[in-house]
Scaffold this active site. Structure first.
Site, PDB file in Angstrom:
ATOM      1  N   LYS A 172     -24.330 -61.463  24.487  1.00 24.37           N
ATOM      2  CA  LYS A 172     -25.593 -61.631  25.223  1.00 24.37           C
ATOM      3  C   LYS A 172     -25.375 -61.360  26.707  1.00 24.37           C
ATOM      4  O   LYS A 172     -26.132 -60.626  27.345  1.00 24.37           O
ATOM      5  CB  LYS A 172     -26.130 -63.060  25.037  1.00 24.37           C
ATOM      6  CG  LYS A 172     -27.257 -63.416  25.992  1.00 24.37           C
ATOM      7  CD  LYS A 172     -27.740 -64.840  25.820  1.00 24.37           C
ATOM      8  CE  LYS A 172     -27.049 -65.851  26.680  1.00 24.37           C
ATOM      9  NZ  LYS A 172     -27.384 -65.828  28.121  1.00 24.37           N
ATOM     10  N   ASN A 173     -24.330 -61.958  27.259  1.00 18.92           N
ATOM     11  CA  ASN A 173     -24.144 -61.844  28.705  1.00 18.92           C
ATOM     12  C   ASN A 173     -23.647 -60.468  29.127  1.00 18.92           C
ATOM     13  O   ASN A 173     -23.676 -60.138  30.311  1.00 18.92           O
ATOM     14  CB  ASN A 173     -23.185 -62.934  29.207  1.00 18.92           C
ATOM     15  CG  ASN A 173     -23.832 -64.303  29.165  1.00 18.92           C
ATOM     16  OD1 ASN A 173     -25.021 -64.423  28.896  1.00 18.92           O
ATOM     17  ND2 ASN A 173     -23.045 -65.338  29.435  1.00 18.92           N
ATOM     18  N   CYS A 186     -33.331 -74.199  36.341  1.00 16.59           N
ATOM     19  CA  CYS A 186     -33.482 -74.514  34.929  1.00 16.59           C
ATOM     20  C   CYS A 186     -32.803 -75.838  34.714  1.00 16.59           C
ATOM     21  O   CYS A 186     -32.269 -76.430  35.643  1.00 16.59           O
ATOM     22  CB  CYS A 186     -32.911 -73.418  34.046  1.00 16.59           C
ATOM     23  SG  CYS A 186     -31.134 -73.382  34.052  1.00 16.59           S
ATOM     24  N   ARG A 233     -29.716 -73.327  40.264  1.00 20.54           N
ATOM     25  CA  ARG A 233     -29.486 -71.887  40.133  1.00 20.54           C
ATOM     26  C   ARG A 233     -30.200 -71.062  41.208  1.00 20.54           C
ATOM     27  O   ARG A 233     -31.061 -70.226  40.901  1.00 20.54           O
ATOM     28  CB  ARG A 233     -29.830 -71.419  38.707  1.00 20.54           C
ATOM     29  CG  ARG A 233     -29.038 -72.191  37.672  1.00 20.54           C
ATOM     30  CD  ARG A 233     -29.285 -71.754  36.262  1.00 20.54           C
ATOM     31  NE  ARG A 233     -28.446 -70.639  35.867  1.00 20.54           N
ATOM     32  CZ  ARG A 233     -28.396 -70.165  34.631  1.00 20.54           C
ATOM     33  NH1 ARG A 233     -29.119 -70.705  33.684  1.00 20.54           N
ATOM     34  NH2 ARG A 233     -27.626 -69.146  34.331  1.00 20.54           N
ATOM     35  N   ASP A 245     -19.790 -72.105  29.376  1.00 16.28           N
ATOM     36  CA  ASP A 245     -20.642 -71.966  28.186  1.00 16.28           C
ATOM     37  C   ASP A 245     -20.011 -72.570  26.931  1.00 16.28           C
ATOM     38  O   ASP A 245     -20.704 -72.735  25.921  1.00 16.28           O
ATOM     39  CB  ASP A 245     -20.972 -70.481  27.940  1.00 16.28           C
ATOM     40  CG  ASP A 245     -21.952 -69.932  28.968  1.00 16.28           C
ATOM     41  OD1 ASP A 245     -22.564 -70.731  29.699  1.00 16.28           O
ATOM     42  OD2 ASP A 245     -22.111 -68.692  29.032  1.00 16.28           O
ATOM     43  N   ARG A 256     -32.148 -67.769  21.650  1.00 11.64           N
ATOM     44  CA  ARG A 256     -32.046 -66.939  22.876  1.00 11.64           C
ATOM     45  C   ARG A 256     -30.733 -66.178  22.914  1.00 11.64           C
ATOM     46  O   ARG A 256     -30.669 -65.077  23.458  1.00 11.64           O
ATOM     47  CB  ARG A 256     -32.086 -67.844  24.113  1.00 11.64           C
ATOM     48  CG  ARG A 256     -33.448 -68.270  24.573  1.00 11.64           C
ATOM     49  CD  ARG A 256     -33.332 -68.976  25.918  1.00 11.64           C
ATOM     50  NE  ARG A 256     -32.397 -68.246  26.773  1.00 11.64           N
ATOM     51  CZ  ARG A 256     -31.448 -68.804  27.524  1.00 11.64           C
ATOM     52  NH1 ARG A 256     -31.306 -70.104  27.572  1.00 11.64           N
ATOM     53  NH2 ARG A 256     -30.644 -68.064  28.244  1.00 11.64           N
TER      54      ARG A 256
HETATM   55  C1  UD1 Z   1     -23.968 -66.302  33.949  1.00 13.06           C
HETATM   56  C2  UD1 Z   1     -24.164 -66.380  32.456  1.00 13.06           C
HETATM   57  C3  UD1 Z   1     -24.161 -67.834  31.980  1.00 13.06           C
HETATM   58  C4  UD1 Z   1     -22.897 -68.534  32.453  1.00 13.06           C
HETATM   59  C5  UD1 Z   1     -22.718 -68.358  33.946  1.00 13.06           C
HETATM   60  C6  UD1 Z   1     -21.390 -68.917  34.451  1.00 13.06           C
HETATM   61  C7  UD1 Z   1     -25.493 -64.404  32.048  1.00 13.06           C
HETATM   62  C8  UD1 Z   1     -26.804 -63.843  31.641  1.00 13.06           C
HETATM   63  N1  UD1 Z   1     -25.427 -65.758  32.120  1.00 13.06           N
HETATM   64  O1  UD1 Z   1     -25.086 -66.937  34.558  1.00 13.06           O
HETATM   65  O2  UD1 Z   1     -24.194 -67.828  30.549  1.00 13.06           O
HETATM   66  O3  UD1 Z   1     -22.996 -69.919  32.154  1.00 13.06           O
HETATM   67  O4  UD1 Z   1     -22.756 -66.958  34.292  1.00 13.06           O
HETATM   68  O5  UD1 Z   1     -20.327 -68.329  33.777  1.00 13.06           O
HETATM   69  O6  UD1 Z   1     -24.525 -63.706  32.250  1.00 13.06           O
HETATM   70  N2  UD1 Z   1     -25.093 -69.871  42.297  1.00 13.06           N
HETATM   71  C9  UD1 Z   1     -25.554 -70.111  43.574  1.00 13.06           C
HETATM   72  N3  UD1 Z   1     -26.185 -69.088  44.242  1.00 13.06           N
HETATM   73  C10 UD1 Z   1     -26.365 -67.851  43.679  1.00 13.06           C
HETATM   74  C11 UD1 Z   1     -25.878 -67.622  42.364  1.00 13.06           C
HETATM   75  C12 UD1 Z   1     -25.253 -68.656  41.691  1.00 13.06           C
HETATM   76  O7  UD1 Z   1     -25.404 -71.215  44.119  1.00 13.06           O
HETATM   77  O8  UD1 Z   1     -26.944 -66.971  44.339  1.00 13.06           O
HETATM   78  C13 UD1 Z   1     -24.422 -70.965  41.550  1.00 13.06           C
HETATM   79  C14 UD1 Z   1     -25.236 -71.390  40.313  1.00 13.06           C
HETATM   80  O9  UD1 Z   1     -26.241 -72.293  40.665  1.00 13.06           O
HETATM   81  C15 UD1 Z   1     -24.157 -71.988  39.430  1.00 13.06           C
HETATM   82  C16 UD1 Z   1     -22.937 -71.144  39.752  1.00 13.06           C
HETATM   83  O10 UD1 Z   1     -23.208 -70.490  41.011  1.00 13.06           O
HETATM   84  O11 UD1 Z   1     -23.920 -73.322  39.789  1.00 13.06           O
HETATM   85  C17 UD1 Z   1     -22.623 -70.076  38.704  1.00 13.06           C
HETATM   86  O12 UD1 Z   1     -23.753 -69.245  38.565  1.00 13.06           O
HETATM   87  P1  UD1 Z   1     -23.624 -67.705  38.134  1.00 13.06           P
HETATM   88  O13 UD1 Z   1     -22.184 -67.350  37.974  1.00 13.06           O
HETATM   89  O14 UD1 Z   1     -24.450 -66.897  39.062  1.00 13.06           O
HETATM   90  O15 UD1 Z   1     -24.292 -67.740  36.710  1.00 13.06           O
HETATM   91  P2  UD1 Z   1     -25.365 -66.740  36.118  1.00 13.06           P
HETATM   92  O16 UD1 Z   1     -25.022 -65.341  36.501  1.00 13.06           O
HETATM   93  O17 UD1 Z   1     -26.737 -67.228  36.384  1.00 13.06           O
END
Ligand code: UD1
Length: 421
Positions: free
Chosen positions: A29-30, A123, A128, A309, A401
């Site tokens: 998925k990711n 969420c 996030r 995850d 999902r």
């Molecule tokens: C992706 C994965 C999700 C996984 C996560 C961490 C997808 C579609 N989803 O989510 O399954 O759990 O990586 O491995 O690939 N953060 C900030 N600011 C930002 C971006 C992120 O503070 O601009 C924080 C988030 O709130 C979170 C952490 O960084 O606490 C990790 O987030 P991130 O690595 O961005 O996860 P996703 O890409 O949303």
């Protein structure tokens, strides 16, 4: 795709059967979500093979069509052609509920020079925010404003830059790689995420003609004028593989998982071995032989650390292990929503901030529980397989999902599981 995503209401699991047999792992998925977004980087056809029938992918299709893409589907092969793009945000309701919708920002900005999207919002597992994405786009020369819950970014052309991420965000790394692929000049991203799905996106973009290289601590992108169409098969889903391996291990079964890649699963395999399992990786698959579960100490962290995850499914297993386990969640600030549900099944868990202490008793009992998010749903499936009696899991649209036909896979491995629609 071979089947449409089912949106049944409940899974009913009767625990106590060891899992045995062999089963294929679906495409990640990711990995596929950023690849679908990246298809917007070219006006030529992009064909993706082995596309999983999960609702996140269906929602990405809806958004792609709303942005102007034509999508043709033949079995699990999907071809996306986007001759021209609408850069405003149609299908706002889907944009808001699908976190991965933020991944359209980089490609749209790179190809069209402007984009307006609804903020994906927080969420249940955490706030996030998208500040790391925005700071990166600004470093590439874009400007942005957020008004009425929408983020508007513009800048043409983007210029290569040296970017340091304050946290290795997976989504921000992917967005910036996609944007920088069509920028003028070279970009270096330091402090980047190196999850296998990020590496897979890089491989995909390079097949489109991008010039991206990685070193141990950075990603280097040489901007090109245009990207071309391509054909690609993304990697298998390491989280689905990990979930099925865990299910086999804790039920004391023996399972072959075809397509599972041990190279992507090292921290998960290490914990499974610590829990008592034997693991035999081979070409294009992994065999796991389980003997129940011993208590574990787990700290989730960015790759190559233990994946956040997998935290919830392992917590479910720890509830069944005899003794004390500790689980630290360092990636998301609120990823313990499964705790209350596991307690309904007899789990003894205490949470203090981002640490959960599990007092495993060697027993869980069936109960009526709710999947509060995707991985919490997987955790409840693991708990249900271990519990005495019947577990009824509701809100399983969360599971749909990201897991393609999870119950069909568990069923073919010998689990007693039924979907009630
Ligand atoms: C992706 C994965 C999700 C996984 C996560 C961490 C997808 C579609 N989803 O989510 O399954 O759990 O990586 O491995 O690939 N953060 C900030 N600011 C930002 C971006 C992120 O503070 O601009 C924080 C988030 O709130 C979170 C952490 O960084 O606490 C990790 O987030 P991130 O690595 O961005 O996860 P996703 O890409 O949303």
């Amino acid at each position: 795709m071979t089947s449409t995503t089912q949106s049944g209401k409940q899974l009913i699991i009767t625990g106590g059967s060891p899992l045995n047999g062999r089963c294929g792992v679906s495409t990640s998925k990711n990995a596929i979500l950023p690849i679908l977004a990246a298809s917007l980087l070219t006006s030529e056809p992009v064909t993706i093979h082995k596309v999983p029938a999960i609702s996140d992918v269906k929602n990405m299709f809806t958004l792609l069509r709303a942005f102007g893409a034509r999508i043709s589907i033949a079995g699990d092969d999907v071809t996306i052609t986007t001759k021209s793009i609408k850069t405003t945000s149609p299908a706002a309701n889907i944009m808001e509920k699908l976190r991965a919708s933020i991944l359209f920002m980089g490609p749209m900005l790179a190809r069209e020079g402007s984009v307006t999207l609804p903020l994906p919002g927080g969420c249940r597992i955490g706030a996030r925010p998208i500040d790391i994405h925005i700071q990166g786009f600004r470093a590439l020369g874009a400007k942005s404003v957020t008004v009425n819950g929408h983020v508007h970014a513009w800048g043409r052309p983007l210029h290569g830059a040296d970017i340091l991420l304050r946290f290795p965000s997976v989504g921000a790394t992917e967005n910036l790689i996609m944007a920088a692929s069509l920028a003028v000049g070279d970009t270096v991203i330091r402090g980047a995420a190196f999850e296998p799905e990020v590496t897979d996106l890089i491989r995909f973009l390079n097949t489109m003609g991008a010039r991206i290289e990685t070193a141990s601590d950075r990603i280097m992108i040489r901007g090109v004028k245009a990207l071309s169409g391509t054909e690609y098969t993304p990697i298998a889903d390491r989280i689905e593989a990990g979930t099925l391996m865990l299910a086999a291990a804790v039920t004391g079964g023996e399972v072959d998982l075809l397509r599972a890649d041990a190279g992507h699963l090292k921290p998960v395999c290490d914990k499974l071995i610590e829990a008592g399992a034997e693991i035999f990786p081979y070409e294009n698959g992994i065999r796991i032989r389980g003997r129940g579960v011993r208590p574990l100490n787990i700290v989730s962290s960015p790759f190559p650390g233990f994946p956040t995850d997998m935290q919830a499914p392992f917590m479910a297993a720890c509830c069944f292990a005899k003794g004390r386990s500790t689980i630290d969640e360092t990636v998301f600030e609120n990823r313990f929503l499964h705790v209350d549900e596991l307690r309904k099944m007899g789990a003894d868990i205490t949470v203090n901030g981002r640490t959960a202490y599990v007092n495993g008793t060697g027993r869980l009992h069936g109960a009526e529980v709710s999947a509060t998010d995707l991985r919490a749903g997987a955790a409840l499936c693991i708990a249900g397989l271990l519990a005495q009696g019947e577990t009824v899991i509701s809100n399983i649209y969360h599971i749909d999902r990201g897991y393609e036909n999870l119950e069909a896979k568990l069923l073919c491995l010998g689990a007693r599981i039924v979907r009630l629609s």
